[in-house]
Write an enzyme that holds these catalytic residues in place. Structure first.
Site, PDB file in Angstrom:
ATOM      1  N   PHE A 149       0.869  -1.234  -0.288  1.00  0.00           N
ATOM      2  CA  PHE A 149       0.075   0.008  -0.013  1.00  0.00           C
ATOM      3  C   PHE A 149       0.870   1.356  -0.128  1.00  0.00           C
ATOM      4  O   PHE A 149       0.491   2.224  -0.167  1.00  0.00           O
ATOM      5  CB  PHE A 149      -1.004  -0.150   1.257  1.00  0.00           C
ATOM      6  CG  PHE A 149      -0.281   0.420   2.572  1.00  0.00           C
ATOM      7  CD1 PHE A 149      -0.319   1.645   2.713  1.00  0.00           C
ATOM      8  CD2 PHE A 149       0.183  -0.553   3.452  1.00  0.00           C
ATOM      9  CE1 PHE A 149       0.620   2.322   3.914  1.00  0.00           C
ATOM     10  CE2 PHE A 149       0.886  -0.239   4.530  1.00  0.00           C
ATOM     11  CZ  PHE A 149       0.840   1.303   4.722  1.00  0.00           C
ATOM     12  N   LYS A 173      -0.956  -6.892  -9.398  1.00  0.00           N
ATOM     13  CA  LYS A 173      -1.989  -6.939  -8.269  1.00  0.00           C
ATOM     14  C   LYS A 173      -1.648  -6.167  -7.290  1.00  0.00           C
ATOM     15  O   LYS A 173      -0.882  -6.296  -6.445  1.00  0.00           O
ATOM     16  CB  LYS A 173      -2.072  -8.383  -7.549  1.00  0.00           C
ATOM     17  CG  LYS A 173      -3.221  -8.947  -7.091  1.00  0.00           C
ATOM     18  CD  LYS A 173      -3.706  -7.967  -5.888  1.00  0.00           C
ATOM     19  CE  LYS A 173      -3.061  -8.290  -4.394  1.00  0.00           C
ATOM     20  NZ  LYS A 173      -3.455  -7.432  -3.271  1.00  0.00           N
ATOM     21  N   GLU A 176      -4.737  -3.692  -2.131  1.00  0.00           N
ATOM     22  CA  GLU A 176      -6.361  -3.292  -1.881  1.00  0.00           C
ATOM     23  C   GLU A 176      -6.745  -2.321  -1.252  1.00  0.00           C
ATOM     24  O   GLU A 176      -7.836  -1.655  -1.175  1.00  0.00           O
ATOM     25  CB  GLU A 176      -7.126  -4.551  -1.587  1.00  0.00           C
ATOM     26  CG  GLU A 176      -6.760  -4.827   0.247  1.00  0.00           C
ATOM     27  CD  GLU A 176      -5.385  -6.024   0.142  1.00  0.00           C
ATOM     28  OE1 GLU A 176      -4.515  -5.715  -0.856  1.00  0.00           O
ATOM     29  OE2 GLU A 176      -5.155  -6.162   1.662  1.00  0.00           O
ATOM     30  N   SER A 226       5.373  -6.834   3.312  1.00  0.00           N
ATOM     31  CA  SER A 226       6.043  -7.419   4.469  1.00  0.00           C
ATOM     32  C   SER A 226       6.836  -8.623   4.339  1.00  0.00           C
ATOM     33  O   SER A 226       6.488  -9.519   3.610  1.00  0.00           O
ATOM     34  CB  SER A 226       4.829  -7.534   5.463  1.00  0.00           C
ATOM     35  OG  SER A 226       3.847  -8.317   5.057  1.00  0.00           O
ATOM     36  N   CYS A 281       9.338   1.969   3.600  1.00  0.00           N
ATOM     37  CA  CYS A 281      10.373   0.736   3.853  1.00  0.00           C
ATOM     38  C   CYS A 281      11.625   1.345   3.881  1.00  0.00           C
ATOM     39  O   CYS A 281      12.588   0.756   4.336  1.00  0.00           O
ATOM     40  CB  CYS A 281      10.483  -0.364   2.673  1.00  0.00           C
ATOM     41  SG  CYS A 281      11.036   0.238   1.152  1.00  0.00           S
ATOM     42  N   GLU A 383       9.468  -4.512  12.799  1.00  0.00           N
ATOM     43  CA  GLU A 383       9.167  -3.291  12.048  1.00  0.00           C
ATOM     44  C   GLU A 383       7.879  -2.532  12.709  1.00  0.00           C
ATOM     45  O   GLU A 383       6.877  -3.249  12.879  1.00  0.00           O
ATOM     46  CB  GLU A 383       8.938  -3.517  10.666  1.00  0.00           C
ATOM     47  CG  GLU A 383       8.641  -2.400   9.823  1.00  0.00           C
ATOM     48  CD  GLU A 383       8.502  -2.731   8.346  1.00  0.00           C
ATOM     49  OE1 GLU A 383       7.676  -3.880   7.992  1.00  0.00           O
ATOM     50  OE2 GLU A 383       8.791  -2.040   7.463  1.00  0.00           O
TER      51      GLU A 383
HETATM   52  P1  NAD Z   1       1.635  -6.559   2.818  1.00  0.00           P
HETATM   53  O1  NAD Z   1       2.689  -7.638   3.181  1.00  0.00           O
HETATM   54  O2  NAD Z   1       0.497  -6.573   3.933  1.00  0.00           O
HETATM   55  O3  NAD Z   1       0.951  -6.558   1.614  1.00  0.00           O
HETATM   56  C1  NAD Z   1       1.783  -6.530   0.464  1.00  0.00           C
HETATM   57  C2  NAD Z   1       0.799  -7.289  -0.737  1.00  0.00           C
HETATM   58  O4  NAD Z   1       0.700  -8.679  -0.313  1.00  0.00           O
HETATM   59  C3  NAD Z   1      -0.624  -6.656  -0.953  1.00  0.00           C
HETATM   60  O5  NAD Z   1      -0.699  -6.668  -2.416  1.00  0.00           O
HETATM   61  C4  NAD Z   1      -1.474  -7.675  -0.409  1.00  0.00           C
HETATM   62  O6  NAD Z   1      -2.796  -7.604  -0.941  1.00  0.00           O
HETATM   63  C5  NAD Z   1      -0.554  -9.064  -0.409  1.00  0.00           C
HETATM   64  N1  NAD Z   1      -1.097  -9.931   0.794  1.00  0.00           N
HETATM   65  C6  NAD Z   1      -1.376  -9.487   1.907  1.00  0.00           C
HETATM   66  N2  NAD Z   1      -1.641 -10.625   2.719  1.00  0.00           N
HETATM   67  C7  NAD Z   1      -1.334 -11.724   1.976  1.00  0.00           C
HETATM   68  C8  NAD Z   1      -1.572 -13.160   2.160  1.00  0.00           C
HETATM   69  N3  NAD Z   1      -1.479 -13.573   3.612  1.00  0.00           N
HETATM   70  N4  NAD Z   1      -1.190 -13.891   1.381  1.00  0.00           N
HETATM   71  C9  NAD Z   1      -0.797 -13.309   0.034  1.00  0.00           C
HETATM   72  N5  NAD Z   1      -0.599 -12.005  -0.166  1.00  0.00           N
HETATM   73  C10 NAD Z   1      -1.248 -11.012   0.848  1.00  0.00           C
HETATM   74  O7  NAD Z   1       2.246  -5.404   3.011  1.00  0.00           O
HETATM   75  P2  NAD Z   1       1.735  -3.761   3.073  1.00  0.00           P
HETATM   76  O8  NAD Z   1       1.172  -3.532   4.677  1.00  0.00           O
HETATM   77  O9  NAD Z   1       1.171  -3.509   1.975  1.00  0.00           O
HETATM   78  O10 NAD Z   1       3.204  -2.845   2.884  1.00  0.00           O
HETATM   79  C11 NAD Z   1       4.025  -2.550   4.227  1.00  0.00           C
HETATM   80  C12 NAD Z   1       5.274  -3.455   4.090  1.00  0.00           C
HETATM   81  O11 NAD Z   1       5.708  -3.308   2.596  1.00  0.00           O
HETATM   82  C13 NAD Z   1       6.168  -3.102   5.190  1.00  0.00           C
HETATM   83  O12 NAD Z   1       6.747  -4.054   5.776  1.00  0.00           O
HETATM   84  C14 NAD Z   1       7.256  -2.236   4.238  1.00  0.00           C
HETATM   85  O13 NAD Z   1       8.433  -2.192   4.746  1.00  0.00           O
HETATM   86  C15 NAD Z   1       7.065  -3.284   3.142  1.00  0.00           C
HETATM   87  N6  NAD Z   1       7.951  -2.620   1.845  1.00  0.00           N
HETATM   88  C16 NAD Z   1       8.943  -2.991   1.464  1.00  0.00           C
HETATM   89  C17 NAD Z   1       9.713  -2.443   0.350  1.00  0.00           C
HETATM   90  C18 NAD Z   1      11.065  -2.884  -0.031  1.00  0.00           C
HETATM   91  O14 NAD Z   1      11.500  -2.522  -1.037  1.00  0.00           O
HETATM   92  N7  NAD Z   1      11.752  -3.597   0.992  1.00  0.00           N
HETATM   93  C19 NAD Z   1       9.170  -1.352  -0.002  1.00  0.00           C
HETATM   94  C20 NAD Z   1       7.945  -0.925   0.334  1.00  0.00           C
HETATM   95  C21 NAD Z   1       7.140  -1.568   1.237  1.00  0.00           C
END
Ligand code: NAD
Length: 498
Positions: A149, A173, A176, A226, A281, A383
């Site tokens: 997000f 994808k 959401e 994450s 991040c 985090e």
């Molecule tokens: P998230 O892991 O909750 O979601 C990321 C994606 O995975 C979304 O599209 C989501 O719909 C999907 N997803 C969520 N739960 C899932 C599941 N159980 N099974 C399969 N897919 C699933 O992350 P977020 O809250 O949207 O974003 C924040 C996180 O992203 C933080 O941990 C941040 O550090 C990380 N991030 C990392 C970088 C990097 O380059 N290392 C960059 C930006 C964000």
């Protein structure tokens, strides 16, 4: 209520799963739209569209593909205000920061505009008698991106910019939580001249993600989110023989040596810790001053800066940061603040209970500052992803260097110093993927490459730059021989270049 549909084969596509996600306005806590969640069959529909488009798209010469990228960049720039407004209203980051989100994505598109140069192969003339050897980079086929997000414009562009320019077609994808801008980007890609099916967007949750990970026609998956989910995506995707790069969470440290320009360093750290409500991040949520004198002075300076911070609506041009993304995320951050207190850290500034008049249901949090945070604490190890800054005091350079090096995450790190030798040694020795020297958020420029280490990234290819080109292509090597003169005898031993 506005309904956000999928985007398949060049047009909006209304799904029939009957499952939806609420898209909130974090300023007000109100539902502003609902987004459709895809079924496995709907994901397949997007993949079939991408598959159909891919053969023709790969045959479009690289210069023409680059022209589509140039036009896409122009169109996005022309709509910058509109896109930033939508982005802010769904994410909660302030408008100027949303523009930065879009701009950083466009910088990868600029890199993709140079794809003819990046795709040139290697050539060796005369590797043997009459023998020349050359290589070419060919697209993988259909690629997929699953994005978080917190950068709903930049991260999709990191992925599809390079994937499409190299001749792949793409299924995105997005998160959401803020799905509107990714769909707008796909529409603009069509307007820029990409044929239908080159970029599709499907919305959803684990059902859609699993359908991507299991789909036999998707050859590569790029994920950012994450760490636990990143690891899951990496394991399941690679078990299905896909190429996977999966970026995860982070806990970036900012070391301050006693000789640093403390005024500049504290200003840099305040922006990097609290900008975008800490939901980056590459945020800097941990500051490590070296020596008690430095720590005391840094603490005083941070306090003065925090006093002047302005938290406000994402539309308020005077606000430095806005609300966090959701009620659940706000509660999670508040939970971490309580845990920090319970485990014995000193809560110097408590951002809980902050309210914006007239927007009491918004997901606002004031800035929080902890001192005396210790490496064994849960709130240090995990985090938080919110406007919470932690001071971890170190006695020596070696102690300070060990902190980010031993942490489970290894995304980014920064050092503030006037000592070039110390900075150089730090950059060489620290066990982290991206390093800033007097740069608080060392996100590499688009023609370099982005990627952390340890639990911040699974897989061995970074995002964008030449690493991105390598991730989205496979190399083919051709050995050609044009013999001259007499027929040679059969060779029964392995050919060597004598
Ligand atoms: P998230 O892991 O909750 O979601 C990321 C994606 O995975 C979304 O599209 C989501 O719909 C999907 N997803 C969520 N739960 C899932 C599941 N159980 N099974 C399969 N897919 C699933 O992350 P977020 O809250 O949207 O974003 C924040 C996180 O992203 C933080 O941990 C941040 O550090 C990380 N991030 C990392 C970088 C990097 O380059 N290392 C960059 C930006 C964000």
């Amino acid at each position: 209520m506005r309904e956000i549909t999928h985007f398949i084969d060049g047009a909006g596509f209304t799904g029939a799963s009957g499952r939806f996600g609420d898209v909130m306005n974090p300023n007000t806590g109100e539902v502003q739209a609902r987004v459709q969640f895809a079924t496995e069959a709907e994901v397949d529909r997007a993949v079939q569209s991408a598959l159909k488009a891919q053969i023709g798209w790969a045959q479009v010469n690289p210069q023409r593909r680059a022209r589509v990228m140039f036009e896409f960049k122009r169109l996005v720039e022309a709509r910058m205000d509109e896109l930033a407004e939508i982005l802010s209203s769904e994410h909660g980051k302030v408008i100027a920061d949303s523009k930065g989100d879009i701009q950083r994505g466009l910088e990868v598109i600029e890199f993709a505009c140079g794809i003819p140069h990046a795709l040139k192969g290697e050539y060796t003339e005369g590797a043997g008698p009459g023998i020349d050897v050359y290589s070419m980079r060919q697209p993988l086929g259909v690629g997929a991106g699953i994005t978080p997000f917190n950068f709903p414009a930049m991260i999709p562009m990191w992925m599809f910019g390079v994937a499409i320019a190299t001749g792949n077609t793409f299924v995105l994808k997005p998160s959401e939580k803020d799905p509107t801008v990714p769909v707008r980007l796909a529409e603009l890609m069509m307007e820029a001249g990409a044929p239908a099916g080159v970029l599709n967007v499907i919305h959803g949750d684990k059902v859609a993600v699993d359908a991507i990970l299991d789909h036999p026609d998707i050859k590569a998956v790029s994920f950012v989110g994450s760490s636990d989910i990143a690891h899951y995506v990496y394991s399941r995707g690679t078990a299905n023989s896909k190429r996977v790069q999966a970026m995860g969470g982070a806990k970036n440290h900012g070391l301050i040596l006693p000789d640093a320009d403390l005024e500049q360093a504290t200003k840099d750290i305040i922006g990097a810790a609290y900008g975008s409500a800490g939901e980056r991040c590459m945020a800097l949520p941990v500051v490590v001053p070296v020596g008690q004198k430095t720590a005391n002075e840094v603490r005083e300076r941070l306090l003065a800066e925090i006093d002047n911070l302005k938290v406000g609506l994402s539309t308020d041009p005077a606000a430095q940061y806005g609300p966090v993304v959701s009620a659940a995320h706000k509660a999670k951050i508040e939970g971490y603040i309580q845990t920090g207190v319970d485990e014995g850290a000193e809560l110097v500034v408590d951002g809980r209970g902050f309210q914006l008049q007239g927007y009491e249901n918004g997901y606002f949090l004031g800035p929080s500052l902890f001192d005396q945070v210790k490496p064994a604490m849960k709130t240090y190890q995990e985090e938080i992803f919110g406007p919470v800054l932690q001071i971890v005091r170190a006695e020596t350079f070696e102690d300070a260097l060990a902190l980010p090096s031993n942490h489970q995450y290894g995304n980014g790190v920064a050092i503030f110093t006037r000592n070039g030798r110390a900075a150089r040694e730090f950059a060489q020795r620290v066990n982290v993927g991206m390093v800033g020297i007097n740069v608080p958020i060392p996100v590499p420029v688009a023609y370099h490459t982005f990627g952390g280490w340890k639990r911040s990234a699974f897989g061995d290819a970074n995002q964008h730059g030449m690493e991105g080109v390598r991730f989205w292509t496979k190399v083919k090597t051709i050995t050609s021989r044009w013999p001259e003169g007499a027929v040679e005898d059969s060779a029964f031993v392995i050919p060597t270049m004598r």
